[in-house]
Design an enzyme around this catalytic site. Structure first.
Site, mmCIF file in Angstrom:
data_model
loop_
_atom_site.group_PDB
_atom_site.id
_atom_site.type_symbol
_atom_site.label_atom_id
_atom_site.label_comp_id
_atom_site.label_asym_id
_atom_site.label_seq_id
_atom_site.Cartn_x
_atom_site.Cartn_y
_atom_site.Cartn_z
ATOM 1 N N SER A 71 -40.796 -51.846 50.189
ATOM 2 C CA SER A 71 -41.103 -51.863 51.620
ATOM 3 C C SER A 71 -41.177 -50.433 52.153
ATOM 4 O O SER A 71 -41.318 -49.495 51.373
ATOM 5 C CB SER A 71 -40.050 -52.698 52.365
ATOM 6 N N ASN A 72 -41.128 -50.271 53.478
ATOM 7 C CA ASN A 72 -41.153 -48.932 54.078
ATOM 8 C C ASN A 72 -40.269 -48.918 55.319
ATOM 9 O O ASN A 72 -39.698 -49.932 55.701
ATOM 10 C CB ASN A 72 -42.600 -48.518 54.389
ATOM 11 N N HIS A 73 -40.171 -47.737 55.965
ATOM 12 C CA HIS A 73 -39.220 -47.538 57.066
ATOM 13 C C HIS A 73 -39.749 -47.893 58.450
ATOM 14 O O HIS A 73 -39.131 -47.526 59.445
ATOM 15 C CB HIS A 73 -38.736 -46.091 57.084
ATOM 16 N N ALA A 111 -47.149 -51.453 59.531
ATOM 17 C CA ALA A 111 -47.234 -50.519 58.403
ATOM 18 C C ALA A 111 -47.312 -51.375 57.142
ATOM 19 O O ALA A 111 -46.305 -51.668 56.493
ATOM 20 C CB ALA A 111 -46.010 -49.613 58.376
#
Ligand code: C5P
Length: 222
Positions: A29-31, A94
């Site tokens: 995943s991402n932030h 995102a």
């Protein structure tokens, strides 16, 4: 209120990160915090829009008057977006560019003899581009987070993804973007450029919704 810019208009917004499974207990995943997308959903609802918020895994409360649909992977997000036909589509998520090609059915075990595993990645669909390529597409708005040549890359995305507007955001500046509470952006269309100075994501969202609604009434409303 007397100023309901989006009365009777259906706005669909994607927000937050996507989560791409590796096995039943692990993911990539991402932030992304989802703050900008949630603020846009809130602002659109305040302008009388019928808002569908397609949210990846985030730790945020649903804004009042907003219909929220929680999703995990990019594929889930795309399927949900395609089912939510709208007048305006804002891609604020995102989305992970890649996912794991072969998701394991069972938890992968650490074994002494096979060594570190290699994950094979494959490209995810581009949600915004897919929506914009439909036969009767909604007015599409994208976000471009860049660390250099911000406006040139944003303009390229506007054209390549066939968007009405793109919100360009310089993420090399740590005071704005991703997890921060503030943002500053430039919004580009084929023929105009509007600067929005640094301010809270809530305030910025209200101004962006005003700008998006104006563009919609000028160019899209039949
Ligand atoms: O990742 P990229 O910079 O191309 O993202 C630009 C815009 O496209 C963003 O609005 C993002 O939400 C959208 N996007 C998408 N699906 C993807 C990648 C990006 O909808 N797979």
């Amino acid at each position: 209120p007397s100023t309901q810019l989006l009365d009777g208009v259906h706005v669909t917004i994607t927000a937050g990160p996507t989560r791409e499974p590796i096995d039943p207990v692990r993911y990539i995943s991402n932030h992304s915090s989802g703050k900008m997308g949630f603020a846009l959903a809130h602002a659109a609802a305040q302008q009388g829009a019928n808002v569908t918020l397609i949210a990846g895994p985030v730790d945020l409360a649903t804004p009042p008057g907003v219909q929220r649909i929680d999703v995990e992977s990019a594929q889930d997000m795309l399927d949900t977006a395609l089912a939510q036909a709208a007048d305006i589509f804002i891609g604020c998520a995102a989305v992970a560019d890649y996912r794991v090609a072969d998701v394991a059915d069972h938890k992968m075990k650490k074994t002494a003899n096979t060594g570190a595993p290699t994950l094979k990645l494959i490209e995810n669909p581009d949600i915004l581009k897919t929506i914009a390529a439909q036969t009767k597409p909604p007015m599409c708005v994208g976000f471009a987070a860049e660390t250099r040549d911000v406006e040139a890359y944003a303009l390229d995305k506007l054209k390549r993804k066939k968007l009405a507007l793109i919100v360009a955001n310089d993420v090399s500046n740590t005071a704005i973007g991703f997890n921060s509470d503030d943002n500053a952006v430039v919004v580009l269309s084929e023929d105009d450029r509007v600067v929005f100075e640094q301010q809270s994501k809530q305030m910025l969202a209200q101004q962006l919704i005003h700008h998006i609604a104006t563009h919609y009434h000028k160019h899209f409303r039949k």
